[in-house]
Design an enzyme around this catalytic site. Structure first.
Site, PDB file in Angstrom:
ATOM      1  N   ASP A  30       6.976 -35.027   3.487  1.00  0.00           N
ATOM      2  CA  ASP A  30       7.855 -35.587   2.462  1.00  0.00           C
ATOM      3  C   ASP A  30       7.396 -35.083   1.095  1.00  0.00           C
ATOM      4  O   ASP A  30       6.192 -35.024   0.807  1.00  0.00           O
ATOM      5  CB  ASP A  30       7.804 -37.121   2.508  1.00  0.00           C
ATOM      6  CG  ASP A  30       8.952 -37.749   1.741  1.00  0.00           C
ATOM      7  OD1 ASP A  30       9.829 -38.354   2.383  1.00  0.00           O
ATOM      8  OD2 ASP A  30       8.976 -37.624   0.495  1.00  0.00           O
ATOM      9  N   ILE A  31       8.350 -34.727   0.245  1.00  0.00           N
ATOM     10  CA  ILE A  31       8.025 -34.172  -1.072  1.00  0.00           C
ATOM     11  C   ILE A  31       7.405 -35.230  -1.988  1.00  0.00           C
ATOM     12  O   ILE A  31       6.713 -34.886  -2.955  1.00  0.00           O
ATOM     13  CB  ILE A  31       9.300 -33.543  -1.706  1.00  0.00           C
ATOM     14  CG1 ILE A  31       8.947 -32.481  -2.728  1.00  0.00           C
ATOM     15  CG2 ILE A  31      10.223 -34.609  -2.288  1.00  0.00           C
ATOM     16  CD1 ILE A  31      10.128 -31.628  -3.150  1.00  0.00           C
ATOM     17  N   ASN A  87      15.883 -45.035   7.656  1.00  0.00           N
ATOM     18  CA  ASN A  87      16.653 -45.784   6.661  1.00  0.00           C
ATOM     19  C   ASN A  87      18.126 -45.450   6.852  1.00  0.00           C
ATOM     20  O   ASN A  87      18.476 -44.271   7.000  1.00  0.00           O
ATOM     21  CB  ASN A  87      16.211 -45.408   5.244  1.00  0.00           C
ATOM     22  CG  ASN A  87      14.815 -45.914   4.923  1.00  0.00           C
ATOM     23  OD1 ASN A  87      14.442 -47.009   5.329  1.00  0.00           O
ATOM     24  ND2 ASN A  87      14.041 -45.113   4.210  1.00  0.00           N
ATOM     25  N   HIS A 100      16.823 -38.783   9.475  1.00  0.00           N
ATOM     26  CA  HIS A 100      15.411 -38.372   9.409  1.00  0.00           C
ATOM     27  C   HIS A 100      14.542 -39.570   9.738  1.00  0.00           C
ATOM     28  O   HIS A 100      14.764 -40.677   9.266  1.00  0.00           O
ATOM     29  CB  HIS A 100      15.046 -37.797   8.040  1.00  0.00           C
ATOM     30  CG  HIS A 100      15.512 -38.602   6.875  1.00  0.00           C
ATOM     31  ND1 HIS A 100      16.816 -38.573   6.427  1.00  0.00           N
ATOM     32  CD2 HIS A 100      14.861 -39.481   6.072  1.00  0.00           C
ATOM     33  CE1 HIS A 100      16.947 -39.388   5.399  1.00  0.00           C
ATOM     34  NE2 HIS A 100      15.786 -39.960   5.166  1.00  0.00           N
ATOM     35  N   LEU A 101      13.529 -39.299  10.529  1.00  0.00           N
ATOM     36  CA  LEU A 101      12.565 -40.327  10.924  1.00  0.00           C
ATOM     37  C   LEU A 101      11.332 -40.172  10.042  1.00  0.00           C
ATOM     38  O   LEU A 101      10.684 -39.119  10.066  1.00  0.00           O
ATOM     39  CB  LEU A 101      12.200 -40.131  12.396  1.00  0.00           C
ATOM     40  CG  LEU A 101      11.222 -41.150  12.987  1.00  0.00           C
ATOM     41  CD1 LEU A 101      11.829 -42.550  12.994  1.00  0.00           C
ATOM     42  CD2 LEU A 101      10.832 -40.730  14.407  1.00  0.00           C
TER      43      LEU A 101
END
Ligand code: 5GP
Ligand code: ZN
Length: 114
Positions: A30-31, A87, A100-101
């Site tokens: 994740d960024i 989400n 996305h998980l």
């Protein structure tokens, strides 16, 4: 060219720190990490939200979850614990509409989430 950010990451059109990929699943950092381990696992197939998943996607969703567990094990956070989250839509704070998980771990995570 796809308009979807994660489709573009999957296609290597946008750089990302990819840590795993096969013919079904891509995982990248994740960024804006919220924990020492914070990866996103995505199917190559574009599915906007969990609600859009169809019966034929059931195995793919299971594959994502099992891959997350395998990565957690590789990273040595299996025993200490980790969290896997999809989400979905506004109230959950979904901002990218390619399923996305999230895989979060490496620190104690509060529950319930905010
Ligand atoms: P969501 O809020 O939709 O569940 O999660 C989207 C996640 O994607 C966020 O945690 C956000 O930091 C991450 N993200 C957004 N844009 C990018 C990007 O360009 N590259 C990477 N690696 N992660 C991103
Ligand atoms: Zn997509």
């Amino acid at each position: 060219m796809s308009a979807c950010l994660f489709c573009r990451i999957i296609a290597h059109e946008i750089p990302a720190s990819i840590v795993y990929e096969d013919d079904e699943v891509v995982a990248f950092n994740d960024i804006n990490p919220q924990a020492p381990t914070h990866l996103l696992l995505v199917p190559r197939k574009h599915i906007p939200t969990l609600s859009d998943a169809e019966p034929g996607d059931a195995e793919l969703l299971g594959t994502l979850l099992r891959r997350a567990a395998a990565i957690a094990k590789e990273r040595g956070i299996e025993a200490s614990g980790f969290r896997t989250v999809f989400n979905t839509n506004r109230d959950a704070g979904q901002t990218v509409f390619h399923i996305h998980l999230h895989l979060l771990g490496g620190r104690s995570l509060a529950w319930p989430p905010g």
